[in-house]
Design a protein around this motif. Structure first.
Motif, PDB file in Angstrom:
ATOM      1  N   MET A 127      27.467 -54.942 -48.371  1.00  0.00           N
ATOM      2  CA  MET A 127      27.711 -55.343 -46.984  1.00  0.00           C
ATOM      3  C   MET A 127      26.722 -56.415 -46.554  1.00  0.00           C
ATOM      4  O   MET A 127      27.109 -57.450 -45.976  1.00  0.00           O
ATOM      5  N   LEU A 128      25.439 -56.205 -46.837  1.00  0.00           N
ATOM      6  CA  LEU A 128      24.416 -57.188 -46.460  1.00  0.00           C
ATOM      7  C   LEU A 128      24.631 -58.507 -47.200  1.00  0.00           C
ATOM      8  O   LEU A 128      24.483 -59.588 -46.622  1.00  0.00           O
ATOM      9  N   ASP A 129      25.000 -58.426 -48.475  1.00  0.00           N
ATOM     10  CA  ASP A 129      25.248 -59.640 -49.260  1.00  0.00           C
ATOM     11  C   ASP A 129      26.413 -60.433 -48.672  1.00  0.00           C
ATOM     12  O   ASP A 129      26.367 -61.670 -48.611  1.00  0.00           O
ATOM     13  N   ALA A 130      27.462 -59.721 -48.236  1.00  0.00           N
ATOM     14  CA  ALA A 130      28.631 -60.400 -47.668  1.00  0.00           C
ATOM     15  C   ALA A 130      28.279 -61.098 -46.360  1.00  0.00           C
ATOM     16  O   ALA A 130      28.721 -62.230 -46.099  1.00  0.00           O
ATOM     17  N   LEU A 131      27.462 -60.462 -45.533  1.00  0.00           N
ATOM     18  CA  LEU A 131      27.045 -61.074 -44.273  1.00  0.00           C
ATOM     19  C   LEU A 131      26.114 -62.260 -44.530  1.00  0.00           C
ATOM     20  O   LEU A 131      26.196 -63.291 -43.865  1.00  0.00           O
ATOM     21  N   LYS A 132      25.233 -62.098 -45.513  1.00  0.00           N
ATOM     22  CA  LYS A 132      24.297 -63.173 -45.866  1.00  0.00           C
ATOM     23  C   LYS A 132      25.070 -64.414 -46.330  1.00  0.00           C
ATOM     24  O   LYS A 132      24.706 -65.555 -46.005  1.00  0.00           O
ATOM     25  N   ALA A 133      26.146 -64.189 -47.065  1.00  0.00           N
ATOM     26  CA  ALA A 133      26.942 -65.302 -47.573  1.00  0.00           C
ATOM     27  C   ALA A 133      27.621 -66.074 -46.452  1.00  0.00           C
ATOM     28  O   ALA A 133      27.975 -67.244 -46.626  1.00  0.00           O
ATOM     29  N   ARG A 134      27.774 -65.433 -45.283  1.00  0.00           N
ATOM     30  CA  ARG A 134      28.368 -66.104 -44.129  1.00  0.00           C
ATOM     31  C   ARG A 134      27.320 -66.824 -43.284  1.00  0.00           C
ATOM     32  O   ARG A 134      27.632 -67.324 -42.201  1.00  0.00           O
ATOM     33  N   GLN A 135      26.080 -66.842 -43.771  1.00  0.00           N
ATOM     34  CA  GLN A 135      24.975 -67.538 -43.089  1.00  0.00           C
ATOM     35  C   GLN A 135      24.597 -66.883 -41.765  1.00  0.00           C
ATOM     36  O   GLN A 135      24.050 -67.544 -40.879  1.00  0.00           O
ATOM     37  N   GLN A 136      24.874 -65.588 -41.630  1.00  0.00           N
ATOM     38  CA  GLN A 136      24.427 -64.890 -40.429  1.00  0.00           C
ATOM     39  C   GLN A 136      22.981 -64.438 -40.611  1.00  0.00           C
ATOM     40  O   GLN A 136      22.561 -64.068 -41.710  1.00  0.00           O
ATOM     41  N   LEU A 137      22.218 -64.487 -39.529  1.00  0.00           N
ATOM     42  CA  LEU A 137      20.835 -64.032 -39.560  1.00  0.00           C
ATOM     43  C   LEU A 137      20.827 -62.508 -39.551  1.00  0.00           C
ATOM     44  O   LEU A 137      21.430 -61.876 -38.674  1.00  0.00           O
ATOM     45  N   LEU A 138      20.144 -61.911 -40.517  1.00  0.00           N
ATOM     46  CA  LEU A 138      20.074 -60.455 -40.626  1.00  0.00           C
ATOM     47  C   LEU A 138      18.656 -60.000 -40.322  1.00  0.00           C
ATOM     48  O   LEU A 138      17.695 -60.506 -40.907  1.00  0.00           O
ATOM     49  N   THR A 139      18.524 -59.056 -39.395  1.00  0.00           N
ATOM     50  CA  THR A 139      17.210 -58.576 -38.997  1.00  0.00           C
ATOM     51  C   THR A 139      17.217 -57.056 -38.912  1.00  0.00           C
ATOM     52  O   THR A 139      18.271 -56.409 -38.928  1.00  0.00           O
ATOM     53  N   VAL A 140      16.013 -56.485 -38.814  1.00  0.00           N
ATOM     54  CA  VAL A 140      15.836 -55.037 -38.659  1.00  0.00           C
ATOM     55  C   VAL A 140      15.087 -54.785 -37.356  1.00  0.00           C
ATOM     56  O   VAL A 140      14.062 -55.424 -37.091  1.00  0.00           O
ATOM     57  N   ALA A 141      15.596 -53.855 -36.557  1.00  0.00           N
ATOM     58  CA  ALA A 141      14.915 -53.409 -35.335  1.00  0.00           C
ATOM     59  C   ALA A 141      14.790 -51.900 -35.442  1.00  0.00           C
ATOM     60  O   ALA A 141      15.781 -51.175 -35.303  1.00  0.00           O
ATOM     61  N   THR A 142      13.587 -51.418 -35.697  1.00  0.00           N
ATOM     62  CA  THR A 142      13.428 -50.018 -36.114  1.00  0.00           C
ATOM     63  C   THR A 142      12.284 -49.306 -35.403  1.00  0.00           C
ATOM     64  O   THR A 142      11.303 -49.932 -34.993  1.00  0.00           O
ATOM     65  N   GLY A 143      12.427 -47.998 -35.314  1.00  0.00           N
ATOM     66  CA  GLY A 143      11.352 -47.161 -34.811  1.00  0.00           C
ATOM     67  C   GLY A 143      10.285 -46.873 -35.856  1.00  0.00           C
ATOM     68  O   GLY A 143       9.279 -46.229 -35.556  1.00  0.00           O
ATOM     69  N   GLU A 150      25.214 -45.770 -49.872  1.00  0.00           N
ATOM     70  CA  GLU A 150      26.093 -46.473 -50.799  1.00  0.00           C
ATOM     71  C   GLU A 150      26.916 -47.513 -50.029  1.00  0.00           C
ATOM     72  O   GLU A 150      27.477 -47.210 -48.981  1.00  0.00           O
ATOM     73  N   GLY A 151      26.951 -48.707 -50.537  1.00  0.00           N
ATOM     74  CA  GLY A 151      27.723 -49.769 -49.911  1.00  0.00           C
ATOM     75  C   GLY A 151      26.917 -50.692 -49.019  1.00  0.00           C
ATOM     76  O   GLY A 151      27.427 -51.739 -48.593  1.00  0.00           O
ATOM     77  N   VAL A 152      25.668 -50.332 -48.732  1.00  0.00           N
ATOM     78  CA  VAL A 152      24.861 -51.159 -47.831  1.00  0.00           C
ATOM     79  C   VAL A 152      24.560 -52.527 -48.441  1.00  0.00           C
ATOM     80  O   VAL A 152      24.689 -53.566 -47.776  1.00  0.00           O
ATOM     81  N   LEU A 153      24.148 -52.567 -49.705  1.00  0.00           N
ATOM     82  CA  LEU A 153      23.781 -53.857 -50.311  1.00  0.00           C
ATOM     83  C   LEU A 153      24.963 -54.822 -50.377  1.00  0.00           C
ATOM     84  O   LEU A 153      24.812 -55.998 -50.007  1.00  0.00           O
TER      85      LEU A 153
END
Length: 218
Positions: free
Chosen positions: A95-111, A90-93
């Motif tokens: 958070m991601l939307d707020a970061l996206k609005a700041r024009q930050q590049l969002l990536t996933v690094a996963t196992g 809960e709260g992830v979407l």
């Protein structure tokens, strides 16, 4: 305050996705299926974040290598049976939307595997959210820094402008190995007491706290 980070890399399981307990149980059941000594919940949780076969081998040291394909097949069997029980924290979407609005590049690094990550990223709510990703089966597994280095190279962002966020010591060690800053979250697979030696900028105890810290400090 000027922006400090241009690229933010998130671990998936236990950081954005509420899957730690189910993954640990699937590891335990897979080991039992091939006759190995069943790891404790803590032992099974510890390997989350590694590539699948690396994780299973670490969790079941008495299972011979010739049984690893069977071990992997049994893990996938149990995980697929429960994958519809999983969801974003809960709260992830927001958070991601707020970061996206700041024009930050969002990536996933996963196992996770590429197939496994792509399956969850196909959900309508996540389409177009992430700019890039790396999975353990297409590059080196954590804590090797290669997946972070590949993401930085892809987007032309140097280590000092890159932030890794994860719930395990594997995530934070990978960031350290890559020369990047990190943030730990305490609500996933690893106990946060182990994080301090890896010098994270912050340890968040909830998604809300992570959200607020990222907006104020990145």
């Amino acid at each position: 305050m000027p922006r400090q980070f241009d690229l933010i890399a998130f671990d998936w399981d236990g950081t954005l996705y509420d899957s730690t307990a189910i993954i640990a149980r699937c590891i335990q059941r897979a080991v039992a299926d091939v006759g190995g000594t069943v790891p404790t919940r803590e032992q099974a949780s510890y390997v989350i974040g590694m590539g699948l076969m690396q994780a299973l081998a670490h969790a079941a040291p008495d299972v011979p290598p010739e049984l690893y394909p069977r071990l992997g097949e049994r893990y996938r069997h149990h995980y697929i049976a429960h994958q519809n029980d999983l969801s974003l924290f809960e709260g992830v979407l927001p958070m991601l939307d707020a970061l996206k609005a700041r024009q930050q590049l969002l990536t996933v690094a996963t196992g996770k595997s590429r197939r496994g990550l792509d399956e969850v990223l196909r959900s309508v709510e996540l389409v177009g959210v992430f700019d890039g990703s790396r999975t353990a089966d297409e590059t080196a597994g954590k804590p090797d820094p290669l997946m972070l280095r590949e993401l930085m190279s892809e987007f032309g962002v140097p280590p000092e402008r890159t932030l890794m966020i994860g719930d395990t010591t594997h995530d934070l060690q990978m960031a350290l190995n890559a020369g990047c800053a990190s943030v730990g979250v305490s609500y996933g697979a690893h106990e946060p007491d182990a994080f301090h030696a890896l010098a994270p900028r912050h340890v968040a105890h909830s998604v809300r706290e992570l959200h607020d810290w990222l907006i104020a400090n990145t």
